[in-house]
Enzyme design. Structure first.
Site, PDB file in Angstrom:
ATOM      1  N   HIS A  33      -4.739 -13.890  10.100  1.00 20.30           N
ATOM      2  CA  HIS A  33      -3.876 -13.092   9.657  1.00 20.30           C
ATOM      3  C   HIS A  33      -3.900 -11.652  10.636  1.00 20.30           C
ATOM      4  O   HIS A  33      -3.962 -10.551   9.856  1.00 20.30           O
ATOM      5  CB  HIS A  33      -3.683 -12.966   7.943  1.00 20.30           C
ATOM      6  N   LYS A  63      20.754  15.178  -6.600  1.00 21.71           N
ATOM      7  CA  LYS A  63      20.722  13.603  -6.738  1.00 21.71           C
ATOM      8  C   LYS A  63      21.214  13.400  -8.042  1.00 21.71           C
ATOM      9  O   LYS A  63      20.893  13.986  -8.962  1.00 21.71           O
ATOM     10  CB  LYS A  63      19.916  13.137  -5.949  1.00 21.71           C
ATOM     11  N   PRO A  74       0.771  -1.597  -0.027  1.00 21.95           N
ATOM     12  CA  PRO A  74       0.093   0.050   0.032  1.00 21.95           C
ATOM     13  C   PRO A  74       0.954   0.965  -0.193  1.00 21.95           C
ATOM     14  O   PRO A  74       1.733   1.233   1.006  1.00 21.95           O
ATOM     15  CB  PRO A  74      -1.189  -0.206   1.211  1.00 21.95           C
ATOM     16  N   GLU A  75       0.577   2.254  -0.718  1.00 26.42           N
ATOM     17  CA  GLU A  75       1.771   3.119  -0.776  1.00 26.42           C
ATOM     18  C   GLU A  75       0.527   4.858  -0.568  1.00 26.42           C
ATOM     19  O   GLU A  75      -0.854   4.437   0.150  1.00 26.42           O
ATOM     20  CB  GLU A  75       1.765   3.610  -2.231  1.00 26.42           C
ATOM     21  N   ARG A 131      12.194  -3.704  -9.390  1.00 26.68           N
ATOM     22  CA  ARG A 131      11.412  -3.524  -9.422  1.00 26.68           C
ATOM     23  C   ARG A 131      11.587  -3.257 -10.944  1.00 26.68           C
ATOM     24  O   ARG A 131      11.887  -2.886 -11.459  1.00 26.68           O
ATOM     25  CB  ARG A 131      11.341  -1.696  -8.662  1.00 26.68           C
ATOM     26  N   ARG A 151       1.618 -11.023   6.287  1.00 22.43           N
ATOM     27  CA  ARG A 151       3.274 -11.355   6.091  1.00 22.43           C
ATOM     28  C   ARG A 151       4.095 -10.615   7.665  1.00 22.43           C
ATOM     29  O   ARG A 151       4.802 -10.870   7.900  1.00 22.43           O
ATOM     30  CB  ARG A 151       3.400 -10.714   4.553  1.00 22.43           C
ATOM     31  N   LYS A 185       3.352   7.268   4.262  1.00 18.93           N
ATOM     32  CA  LYS A 185       2.583   5.997   4.577  1.00 18.93           C
ATOM     33  C   LYS A 185       2.084   5.538   5.760  1.00 18.93           C
ATOM     34  O   LYS A 185       2.092   4.057   6.231  1.00 18.93           O
ATOM     35  CB  LYS A 185       3.415   4.778   3.769  1.00 18.93           C
TER      36      LYS A 185
END
Length: 271
Positions: free
Chosen positions: A89, A151, A2-3, A260, A107, A56
């Site tokens: 869970h 950067k 989840p973002e 990714r 998880r 988040k």
């Protein structure tokens, strides 16, 4: 995982209902990523003053202290007066007189952490070092562009790192860079003012639209009222490898970048 959009959608789905509630009990299941940090009995009798988001993380402000909630890789929250019996869970419950807030996390990479306040070392460890809030009023272009100029990291990986702007996960980074017309491998410091402004605007636009669509349900995400997200259904490049770009017809490409999956259009994102 989840973002930011999913976390914001989750916040909006229960914040109004839980505000003003009094904690009646706490149920703790199997250990999560980090311990609660206090005895559950300490929270009983506390009142929920509101629910905020930082990146988040969800912050449940109590009349004494706060709870920081992270959904980890596969976590989700449900809030209702009558939830079904706890499953294998379901690892944390905040039981209030308005209903029960339950963390479901197969998880167990998520966490619920109590802190005395945002200056508490436990809170600072989790919240310090994050970048600008892209949906907040302080998402100023000047600060954003300064972060890019400092950067040499490829822009996609810099967005995912969250140190310049927070909460842009993989699906949203791919969509943002497509909208801005920037190749994911372009070094951040090579992005000039004009393209940086397009990127700044694209971040706001994509994340705001994702929140409006209820986030993205790629596997098992749902908000605290059980609603699934739909943003993934209108993605321009994410998950569309080999399919025609919706804008130019060129096949969308898939590459690996920093472990990714990266989706992009080689024509629309030339540099």
């Amino acid at each position: 995982m989840p973002e930011l959009p999913e976390v914001e959608v989750t916040r909006r789905s229960f914040a109004g209902a839980i505000e003003g509630a009094t904690v009646r009990g706490i149920t703790v299941g199997k250990p999560l990523r980090w311990p609660l940090g206090t005895e559950p009995a300490v929270l009983v009798g506390r009142r929920v003053c509101g629910v905020r988001r930082r990146g988040k993380y969800l912050l449940l402000d109590l009349d004494e202290g706060l709870l920081l909630i992270h959904l980890g890789m596969s976590g989700s929250l449900r809030f209702a007066r009558d939830l079904p019996a706890r499953g294998a869970h379901d690892h944390f419950e905040l039981i209030t007189d308005h209903g029960t807030l339950r963390l479901h996390d197969p998880r167990r990479f998520g966490a619920v952490v109590w802190a005395a306040g945002e200056s508490d070392p436990r809170a600072r460890k989790l919240l310090d070092g994050w970048g600008l809030e892209p949906l907040g009023e302080d998402f100023a272009f000047e600060a954003f562009h300064a972060g890019l100029r400092a950067k040499r990291t490829p822009i996609k990986q810099l967005l995912l790192a969250g140190t310049v702007v927070v909460g842009v996960g993989n699906i949203y980074a791919c969509e943002v860079l497509f909208l801005a017309g920037i190749r994911p491998t372009t070094r951040a410091c090579a992005i000039g003012p004009q393209r940086a402004r397009r990127l700044h605007g694209a971040i706001r636009e994509v994340l705001a639209r994702a929140v409006e669509r209820g986030g993205s349900t790629l596997r098992d995400f749902s908000s605290a009222d059980g609603s699934a997200g739909h943003f993934q259904l209108e993605a321009n490049v994410y998950g569309r490898a080999g399919l025609q770009c919706r804008q130019c017809g060129t096949p969308v490409r898939l590459s690996r970048q920093g472990q990714r999956s990266t989706y992009f259009c080689p024509h629309c994102q030339r540099a």
